[in-house]
Design a protein around this motif. Structure first.
Motif, PDB file in Angstrom:
ATOM      1  N   PHE A 128      -2.228  -6.171   1.730  1.00 59.53           N
ATOM      2  CA  PHE A 128      -2.608  -5.017   0.910  1.00 59.53           C
ATOM      3  C   PHE A 128      -2.907  -5.370  -0.537  1.00 59.53           C
ATOM      4  N   VAL A 129      -2.519  -6.534  -0.980  1.00 62.22           N
ATOM      5  CA  VAL A 129      -2.837  -6.900  -2.360  1.00 62.22           C
ATOM      6  C   VAL A 129      -4.024  -7.860  -2.394  1.00 62.22           C
ATOM      7  N   VAL A 130      -4.075  -8.729  -1.391  1.00 62.06           N
ATOM      8  CA  VAL A 130      -5.175  -9.699  -1.392  1.00 62.06           C
ATOM      9  C   VAL A 130      -6.554  -9.021  -1.332  1.00 62.06           C
ATOM     10  N   PRO A 131      -6.744  -8.017  -0.451  1.00 58.76           N
ATOM     11  CA  PRO A 131      -8.084  -7.420  -0.406  1.00 58.76           C
ATOM     12  C   PRO A 131      -8.554  -6.846  -1.739  1.00 58.76           C
ATOM     13  N   PRO A 132      -7.750  -6.026  -2.427  1.00 57.33           N
ATOM     14  CA  PRO A 132      -8.226  -5.562  -3.734  1.00 57.33           C
ATOM     15  C   PRO A 132      -8.449  -6.723  -4.695  1.00 57.33           C
ATOM     16  N   ALA A 133      -7.577  -7.703  -4.626  1.00 60.04           N
ATOM     17  CA  ALA A 133      -7.754  -8.839  -5.522  1.00 60.04           C
ATOM     18  C   ALA A 133      -9.086  -9.520  -5.250  1.00 60.04           C
ATOM     19  N   LEU A 134      -9.417  -9.646  -3.991  1.00 64.34           N
ATOM     20  CA  LEU A 134     -10.715 -10.244  -3.638  1.00 64.34           C
ATOM     21  C   LEU A 134     -11.850  -9.408  -4.195  1.00 64.34           C
ATOM     22  N   ALA A 135     -11.692  -8.098  -4.058  1.00 63.00           N
ATOM     23  CA  ALA A 135     -12.766  -7.218  -4.519  1.00 63.00           C
ATOM     24  C   ALA A 135     -12.937  -7.335  -6.026  1.00 63.00           C
ATOM     25  N   ILE A 136     -11.824  -7.520  -6.717  1.00 64.14           N
ATOM     26  CA  ILE A 136     -11.925  -7.636  -8.170  1.00 64.14           C
ATOM     27  C   ILE A 136     -12.425  -9.021  -8.558  1.00 64.14           C
ATOM     28  N   GLY A 137     -11.928 -10.007  -7.834  1.00 68.27           N
ATOM     29  CA  GLY A 137     -12.157 -11.374  -8.275  1.00 68.27           C
ATOM     30  C   GLY A 137     -13.483 -11.983  -7.858  1.00 68.27           C
ATOM     31  N   THR A 138     -14.047 -11.533  -6.751  1.00 68.51           N
ATOM     32  CA  THR A 138     -15.272 -12.196  -6.284  1.00 68.51           C
ATOM     33  C   THR A 138     -16.401 -11.179  -6.158  1.00 68.51           C
ATOM     34  N   THR A 139     -17.584 -11.614  -6.515  1.00 65.84           N
ATOM     35  CA  THR A 139     -18.710 -10.691  -6.451  1.00 65.84           C
ATOM     36  C   THR A 139     -19.054 -10.354  -5.009  1.00 65.84           C
ATOM     37  N   LEU A 140     -18.888 -11.346  -4.139  1.00 62.73           N
ATOM     38  CA  LEU A 140     -19.216 -11.107  -2.735  1.00 62.73           C
ATOM     39  C   LEU A 140     -18.443  -9.914  -2.203  1.00 62.73           C
ATOM     40  N   PHE A 141     -17.111  -9.979  -2.402  1.00 58.39           N
ATOM     41  CA  PHE A 141     -16.292  -8.911  -1.847  1.00 58.39           C
ATOM     42  C   PHE A 141     -16.455  -7.620  -2.655  1.00 58.39           C
ATOM     43  N   ILE A 162      19.192  -6.063   8.216  1.00 59.43           N
ATOM     44  CA  ILE A 162      18.071  -6.806   8.809  1.00 59.43           C
ATOM     45  C   ILE A 162      16.865  -6.774   7.891  1.00 59.43           C
ATOM     46  N   LEU A 163      16.598  -5.594   7.357  1.00 61.48           N
ATOM     47  CA  LEU A 163      15.454  -5.477   6.461  1.00 61.48           C
ATOM     48  C   LEU A 163      15.655  -6.336   5.227  1.00 61.48           C
ATOM     49  N   LEU A 164      16.885  -6.348   4.742  1.00 58.64           N
ATOM     50  CA  LEU A 164      17.178  -7.178   3.576  1.00 58.64           C
ATOM     51  C   LEU A 164      16.956  -8.646   3.918  1.00 58.64           C
ATOM     52  N   ARG A 165      17.473  -9.034   5.083  1.00 55.97           N
ATOM     53  CA  ARG A 165      17.356 -10.437   5.480  1.00 55.97           C
ATOM     54  C   ARG A 165      15.895 -10.844   5.558  1.00 55.97           C
ATOM     55  N   GLU A 166      15.071  -9.963   6.123  1.00 54.18           N
ATOM     56  CA  GLU A 166      13.671 -10.314   6.332  1.00 54.18           C
ATOM     57  C   GLU A 166      12.782  -9.876   5.182  1.00 54.18           C
ATOM     58  N   SER A 167      13.384  -9.387   4.100  1.00 57.75           N
ATOM     59  CA  SER A 167      12.549  -8.846   3.023  1.00 57.75           C
ATOM     60  C   SER A 167      11.534  -9.866   2.499  1.00 57.75           C
ATOM     61  N   PRO A 168      11.878 -11.147   2.371  1.00 59.96           N
ATOM     62  CA  PRO A 168      10.838 -12.056   1.867  1.00 59.96           C
ATOM     63  C   PRO A 168       9.588 -12.027   2.735  1.00 59.96           C
ATOM     64  N   GLY A 169       9.807 -12.020   4.063  1.00 60.35           N
ATOM     65  CA  GLY A 169       8.670 -11.987   4.972  1.00 60.35           C
ATOM     66  C   GLY A 169       7.873 -10.708   4.818  1.00 60.35           C
ATOM     67  N   PHE A 170       8.593  -9.589   4.756  1.00 62.18           N
ATOM     68  CA  PHE A 170       7.891  -8.303   4.625  1.00 62.18           C
ATOM     69  C   PHE A 170       7.085  -8.270   3.339  1.00 62.18           C
ATOM     70  N   ILE A 171       7.698  -8.754   2.260  1.00 62.40           N
ATOM     71  CA  ILE A 171       6.992  -8.709   0.974  1.00 62.40           C
ATOM     72  C   ILE A 171       5.741  -9.583   1.031  1.00 62.40           C
ATOM     73  N   LEU A 172       5.916 -10.785   1.599  1.00 65.15           N
ATOM     74  CA  LEU A 172       4.757 -11.681   1.688  1.00 65.15           C
ATOM     75  C   LEU A 172       3.639 -11.052   2.500  1.00 65.15           C
ATOM     76  N   MET A 173       3.989 -10.499   3.653  1.00 62.76           N
ATOM     77  CA  MET A 173       2.962  -9.903   4.503  1.00 62.76           C
ATOM     78  C   MET A 173       2.317  -8.720   3.802  1.00 62.76           C
ATOM     79  N   GLY A 174       3.125  -7.946   3.099  1.00 61.17           N
ATOM     80  CA  GLY A 174       2.587  -6.803   2.365  1.00 61.17           C
ATOM     81  C   GLY A 174       1.568  -7.260   1.338  1.00 61.17           C
ATOM     82  N   ILE A 175       1.949  -8.306   0.611  1.00 64.87           N
ATOM     83  CA  ILE A 175       1.017  -8.832  -0.392  1.00 64.87           C
ATOM     84  C   ILE A 175      -0.254  -9.306   0.298  1.00 64.87           C
ATOM     85  N   TYR A 176      -0.038 -10.031   1.393  1.00 69.83           N
ATOM     86  CA  TYR A 176      -1.183 -10.634   2.082  1.00 69.83           C
ATOM     87  C   TYR A 176      -2.175  -9.577   2.536  1.00 69.83           C
TER      88      TYR A 176
END
Ligand code: FES
Lengths: 469, 362
Positions: free
Chosen positions: A406-419, A390-404
């Motif tokens: 846990f990766v997006v916030p640091p990226a925002l902090a690095i990429g934009t002065t506001l954040f 099941i985890l394998l089947r849904e891995s794309p979703g899990f990876i996307l959500m993980g990126i969304y």
């Protein structure tokens, strides 16, 4: 109850329904002409009062003249035309606008146009707030909106939606909301100008204390009496929107939640009931409660301002006006039988077909992209093997959500002065909390857009444990 | 401003009392003495400083003649007077049942110690005035402690107090009055456990109020608990006969069991196999009842727009999984029997179970 006892048009609604939808336009008009006349006369009187105040109190004779003319048009031309009850004379929406709105606000396209349209509309209002907030402009806007209402109510489909006992409060809500938003923005614009000039905000000017007793309590008493009287009149004039006795066979079609929950009901279309009905509402509440702990901006306390708290303001208005109020309007006006999307003037045809086949992200990935079947545990395998599959089947979703999340916030902090500034001020934990709440809010429109554009059903879809996202 | 308000409250009270006294002036005002009894304690002289006290100053001499003459001064006046004169003189008109009263009254007025007598006279009439008096007294800050005890004593002994007060006028009253607080106080402490409870529960307006509130809430709670177990038959029998198998022709969705049993009996195709199966009419999204749309050949839920194919598989809208099936079989008498106590879920692979369908021929 075929409209014989009272002339108030809401009475005619059941009659319309009994007729199975639409009736002869002349008959319909003879039913609503009384109401429409009063409506236009009301507009005329309102404008006349405004003109009088302009002339007498604010000494603006030119503006007063303009609104006198408007009042004359409403009272002297439109009211008698509507009162004639004649299909030819009654003022109505131009056919071009009707068909334009119907074709663009219907079906799958309608949902997209409506959502994007309201976001654009609100953004324009926001960006041009210095202009739109001016009393004369705002008054013009109000008049135009009311005129559009009056013209639209001649259309039976629109009338059925707007005059339904359940929906009258929503129409009222729209105007009330518009007024209060205007009021707050108006003061905020003034304050922002004053602050830019180095003056204190308006609210600081008369800082005088007001006593609870008697000042506030008296005001409350008067409001209470007025509201009670208003509710009494309402209760007498408008019939309660009762339906047939409940039956397990017949679910009313469409089945709409109470108006304040229509936003939630709209969310339910895109998410699993557990997510949309339990997790998201709790997140909304928890998120609102967290605001005082996340907010480090000390400005804007006790007075209206936009410029000093842009981030907070925009987030709030997006969450409230776009994600809550426009969804309520959408659920009220545009959702019809079978929860399909209907234009505001479109007949509610319960057999309207909207072929849809929703697809999960895992299906897109495994079948569409890799061209192989969904990973499936061999029958009879143990719990952990199944879990792994099941985890394998849904891995794309899990990876996307993980990126969304846990990766997006640091990226925002690095990429934009506001954040980045926020991160520096808030520290890691608060920053992550804040951005995650924000991203969770943003996932609603994202998911809506994905549903409309890709028929995406769930990003993570684990039916086996009722875990869908 | 606040001070003014308070004063006026006092005034209003005084006026109300005065009116009450006037109203009952025809008959002996049971109430009238009690405010006075309340007064003796160091009363706020300033509190009644306003018009009231002005009146009091003027009328200071007045009350006594009035008491003698029988045309009574209003209670407000009496109160004012009492306040002005201090504790000792308070008891002036210890008014009593009409006829005997007057002789009693005059002497009684003089022995200044009539304070207890005055107190007694109040309870002797009825519980009401007594309590008002004590509450008022308490409100004014006049001797809160002893008052209640005396009250209790009075309450305990009040019935005899009346006749005795009538017969031997002067000496008896103080006699009775003085000892009574103490013995009764002892008595109370003696069987404290029994009376104490009742006293707490019913001894004052607050106690009565709280007690009745508690009992009403208890009743409500019981009623609510009862409400949770409504008086209904929850389910029709979970098994029912749906007639012979031939009644379900291929490709049809039988809706006639929907109302009573919540079942669609379908003769349809599932994975290439012709079957008769019983679908539960509950949307797997949030539990609304979908409609069968013959024209579009699908089940469509009016609540959030979920759609299901004829075999119950979900394909549009938010419903996460297919409709559920009930157990179905051919009973011994040859009829189709549906058992609603067992359900089969497609996503768990249960539709392969032979109990979930009856094979049919297309
Ligand atoms: S309950 Fe059927 S779609 Fe939500």
């Amino acid at each position: 109850m075929a409209g014989q006892t009272s002339d108030f048009p809401a009475m005619h609604f059941p009659a319309l329904l009994a007729a199975g939808g639409l009736i002869d336009q002349a008959t319909f008009l003879s039913g609503v002409k009384g109401f429409l006349t009063i409506y236009y006369l009301g507009l005329a009187i309102t404008n006349a009062v405004a003109a009088f105040l302009l002339w007498h109190h604010w000494h603006r004779p030119k503006a007063a003249l303009v609104w006198t003319i408007v009042a004359t048009v409403f009272g002297g031309i439109l009211a008698p035309m509507a009162g004639s009850g004649d299909p030819y004379w009654t003022p109505r929406m131009p056919e071009a606008i009707v068909s334009f709105l119907n074709s663009w606000l219907s079906g799958q396209v309608g949902a997209i146009v409506y959502t994007i349209g309201s976001v654009v509309f609100l953004s324009v209002l926001y960006l041009g707030r210095d202009f739109f907030v001016r009393p004369m402009v705002a008054w013009t806007g109000l008049n135009l909106a009311l005129l559009a209402m009056g013209l639209s109510m001649v259309n039976q489909n629109f009338w059925q939606v707007v005059s339904k006992g359940d929906n009258i409060p929503i129409v009222g809500l729209m105007f009330l909301l518009g007024f209060f938003t205007w009021l707050a923005t108006y003061r905020a614009v003034i304050n922002d100008k004053r602050i830019a000039e180095g003056l204190p905000p308006l609210e600081k000017l008369d800082d005088e204390k007001v006593l609870v007793w008697p000042d506030l309590v008296y005001t409350e008493l008067v409001c209470m009496l007025a509201l009670t009287a208003f509710l009494l009149v309402w209760g007498i004039l408008i019939q309660a929107p009762l339906e047939q006795p409940a039956s397990s066979v017949k679910t009313p079609n469409p089945s709409k939640a109470p108006w304040y929950f229509l936003g939630l009901q709209e969310m339910l279309v895109y998410f699993d009931p557990w997510m949309a009905g339990v997790v998201a509402p709790s997140l909304i509440i928890v998120g609102l409660m967290a605001i005082p702990y996340l907010d480090f901006n000390k400005k804007g306390m006790g007075y209206y301002t936009i410029n000093e708290r842009k981030f907070a303001y925009l987030n709030f208005q997006f969450g409230f006006l776009v994600l809550w109020v426009t969804l309520i309007v959408m659920g009220t006006v545009l959702r019809g039988p079978n929860w399909n999307f209907f234009g505001p003037f479109e007949p509610w045809d319960s057999h309207k077909v909207e072929a849809l086949k929703n697809v999960d992200l895992s299906e897109y990935f495994w079948i569409g992209l890799l061209n192989r079947g969904l990973p499936k545990a061999p029958t009879g395998s143990g719990f952990f093997v199944e879990l792994g599959y099941i985890l394998l089947r849904e891995s794309p979703g899990f990876i996307l959500m993980g990126i969304y999340l846990f990766v997006v916030p640091p990226a925002l902090a690095i990429g934009t002065t506001l954040f980045r500034n926020m991160y520096l001020k808030m520290g890691f934990l608060r920053y992550m909390l804040m951005t995650n709440l924000l991203l969770m809010m943003a996932i609603l429109p994202i998911k809506m857009a994905l549903r409309w554009s890709f028929n995406l059903k769930y990003i993570i879809h684990i039916d086996e444990w009722f875990l869908n996202f | 401003m606040a001070e003014k308000k308070k004063l006026s409250t006092a005034e209003i009270l005084a006026m109300a009392r005065g009116k009450a006294a006037e109203a009952s002036a025809a008959k002996p005002a049971g109430e009238s003495p009690s405010p006075e009894s309340a007064a003796p304690a160091s009363e706020l002289p300033a509190a009644s400083a306003e018009p009231d006290s002005a009146a009091a100053v003027e009328k200071k001499p007045a009350p006594k003649p009035a008491a003698k003459g029988g045309a009574r001064p209003s209670v407000a006046e009496m109160m004012a007077m009492a306040r002005a004169q201090g504790g000792a003189k308070s008891a002036a008109p210890a008014e009593k049942p009409p006829t005997e009263k007057k002789p009693v009254e005059k002497p009684a007025a003089k022995p200044a110690a009539v304070k207890p007598a005055a107190e007694k006279s109040a309870p002797a009439k009825s519980g009401g005035p007594k309590d008002t008096a004590s509450i008022l007294a308490a409100a004014r800050g006049a001797k809160p402690g002893p008052m209640t005890k005396a009250e209790a004593a009075a309450a305990a002994t009040s019935p005899p107090a009346k006749p005795k007060a009538v017969a031997p006028p002067m000496p008896t009253k103080p006699d009775y009055a003085k000892p009574s607080p103490k013995p009764v106080a002892k008595a109370v402490s003696a069987d404290e456990s029994r009376r104490g409870f009742l006293h707490v529960m019913l001894g004052s307006f607050l106690g009565i109020g709280m007690t009745s509130l508690a009992s009403v809430s208890a009743l409500w709670t019981l009623g609510f608990a009862r409400f949770m177990f409504p008086n209904i038959l929850t389910e029709p029998p979970s098994r029912f006969k749906a007639g012979p198998k031939e009644g379900f022709s291929p490709g049809t969705v039988e809706e006639k069991f929907k109302a009573q049993y919540g079942v669609w009996v379908v003769n349809g195709d599932y994975n290439g196999q012709q079957q008769i199966y019983a679908l539960k009419t509950v949307c797997t999204h949030l539990g609304c009842t979908p409609n069968w749309l013959e024209a579009e050949q699908k089940f469509k839920c009016p609540c959030h727009g979920s759609g299901f194919y004829k075999d119950g598989i979900n394909f549009e809208g938010p419903a996460p999984r297919p409709l559920e099936r009930y157990a179905i079989r051919i009973a011994d008498d040859g009829q189709v029997e549906i058992d609603r106590s067992r359900t089969f879920q497609e996503e768990l692979g249960q539709w392969a179970d032979p109990a979930s369908f009856i094979p049919a021929t297309a």
